[in-house]
Design a protein around this motif. Structure first.
Motif, short mmCIF file in Angstrom:
data_model
loop_
_atom_site.label_atom_id
_atom_site.label_comp_id
_atom_site.label_asym_id
_atom_site.label_seq_id
_atom_site.Cartn_x
_atom_site.Cartn_y
_atom_site.Cartn_z
N SER A 89 0.81 -1.23 0.00
CA SER A 89 0.00 0.00 0.00
C SER A 89 0.84 1.27 0.00
N ALA A 90 0.16 2.35 -0.37
CA ALA A 90 0.78 3.67 -0.29
C ALA A 90 -0.30 4.68 0.08
N LEU A 91 0.07 5.65 0.90
CA LEU A 91 -0.86 6.72 1.27
C LEU A 91 -0.39 7.98 0.56
N VAL A 92 -1.12 8.36 -0.50
CA VAL A 92 -0.60 9.43 -1.38
C VAL A 92 -1.56 10.63 -1.50
N HIS A 93 -2.45 10.78 -0.48
CA HIS A 93 -3.44 11.85 -0.58
C HIS A 93 -2.82 13.25 -0.61
N THR A 130 -8.22 12.58 1.38
CA THR A 130 -8.81 12.67 2.72
C THR A 130 -9.64 13.94 2.76
N THR A 131 -10.58 13.97 3.70
CA THR A 131 -11.45 15.14 3.84
C THR A 131 -10.59 16.38 4.11
N LYS A 132 -9.54 16.19 4.90
CA LYS A 132 -8.71 17.33 5.30
C LYS A 132 -7.78 17.79 4.18
N ALA A 133 -7.16 16.82 3.49
CA ALA A 133 -6.14 17.19 2.49
C ALA A 133 -6.70 17.35 1.09
N GLY A 134 -7.90 16.86 0.86
CA GLY A 134 -8.46 16.90 -0.49
C GLY A 134 -8.08 15.64 -1.27
N ILE A 135 -8.34 15.71 -2.59
CA ILE A 135 -8.11 14.52 -3.42
C ILE A 135 -6.90 14.75 -4.31
N VAL A 166 -8.95 1.23 -3.71
CA VAL A 166 -8.56 2.64 -3.77
C VAL A 166 -9.40 3.37 -2.73
N PHE A 167 -8.73 4.02 -1.80
CA PHE A 167 -9.41 4.62 -0.65
C PHE A 167 -9.49 6.13 -0.72
N CYS A 168 -10.56 6.64 -0.09
CA CYS A 168 -10.56 8.00 0.39
C CYS A 168 -10.72 7.87 1.90
N ASN A 169 -10.03 8.65 2.67
CA ASN A 169 -10.11 8.55 4.13
C ASN A 169 -9.83 7.14 4.64
N ALA A 170 -8.74 6.53 4.17
CA ALA A 170 -8.37 5.21 4.66
C ALA A 170 -8.12 5.28 6.17
#
Lengths: 215, 87
Positions: A119-123, A155-160, A192-196
């Motif tokens: 996995s990678a968190l790339v928001h 994420t809700t905070k950082a956007g897409i 593919v996640f939003c707000n994982a």
């Protein structure tokens, strides 16, 4: 003693309504396996997973027997593998594949059903390692059996992260194409996640959170 | 370990005898029994102390009795019921 009605109710749940424990998932941190040399990193990953999870399935089966309630799946989640890829010297798709195959082999060695965390968190944007990891996902999922992958793109905070969204579109199509004989099965192992959520144990999106201090 | 054994099926001679004989052979102590017959359906609930007996061996023996006598028999750890129904 518990009253007979309650006992019969529980027995019915087990007998007729398939009451079971769906999954036990063990979280293993791969932070200690980081190494610039891909072979050394793979060796550390294999040794760590097989050492920590060697009793997972056996103990799970013992609990099943002791309580008479089946545990359907036993799984492992690891720290997002991007942390391993990031540290590699001259990283390449081949090296990514090698890491993924190591995860596959280690998970099979301890007899779990799935291992999540490719996995990678790339928001908030991609590092070169994360970019490479995303690029390698189709090959990885087509050439491993029980490795699951996920990418958090917003994420809700950082956007897409729209660049990542576009790239994931291509990744999904390629993953499906590479496994067309099996109905595009690679895509069943990709989320593919939003707000994982950190420490999510649910496949295919399972990964161990950064803040977790275990194993 | 304490376990709850439930036996449900059509009433016939020897159900309690067979089940309790098995427990006797395996050093399983019966702590409590409640039993009713509702419209020919025999329902028995036992609380037992397993001491040294192996759960898997008892389960396979109980499955044999269940098949021979056409009953439904379950042996579950008592903690399962406490967890399900008590806070």
């Amino acid at each position: 003693m518990i009253n007979p009605f309650e006992i019969i109710e529980t027995i019915n749940m087990i007998d007729k309504e398939n009451l079971d424990i769906r999954t036990i998932t063990m979280g293993i941190s791969l932070k200690s396996c980081v190494d610039p040399d891909v072979d050394k990193a793979c060796e550390k990953i294999y040794n760590k997973i097989t050492a920590y999870a060697k009793d997972l399935v056996r103990v799970g089966e013992e609990i099943e027997e002791q309580y008479g309630i089946p545990i359907i799946n036993k799984r492992i989640s690891v720290t997002p593998v991007s942390c391993i890829i990031e540290a590699l010297e001259e990283p390449s798709i081949e090296k990514c594949l090698k890491v993924a195959k190591t995860l596959d082999a280690a998970a099979k060695a301890v007899r779990v059903n799935f291992i999540g965390g490719y996995s990678a968190l790339v928001h908030k944007g991609c590092t070169p390692g994360e970019k490479l990891l995303i690029e390698s996902i189709p090959e990885v999922l087509a050439n491993t059996e029980i490795v699951c992958s996920s990418v958090n793109v917003g994420t809700t905070k950082a956007g897409i992260n729209m660049d990542a969204v576009a790239e994931m579109g291509r990744v999904i199509k390629k993953a499906a194409e590479l496994t067309k004989e099996t109905g595009g099965f690679a895509c069943a192992k990709l989320v593919v996640f939003c707000n994982a959520v950190e420490d999510n144990p649910f496949m295919a999106g399972a990964f161990l959170g950064e803040a977790k201090a275990i194993a | 370990m304490k376990a709850v054994v439930t036996v449900v099926g059509k009433d016939r001679v020897g159900i309690i005898a067979r089940v309790s004989a098995l427990f006797c052979e395996n050093n399983v102590n019966i702590l409590d029994i409640s039993q009713t017959i509702m419209q020919d359906i025999f329902t028995m609930i036992m609380l037992v102390e397993l001491s040294t007996a192996s759960v898997s061996k008892l389960n396979s023996e109980l499955a044999k009795i269940a098949e021979e006598m056409n009953l439904s028999i379950h042996l579950q750890n008592e903690e399962v019921f406490s967890s399900m129904h008590r806070i």
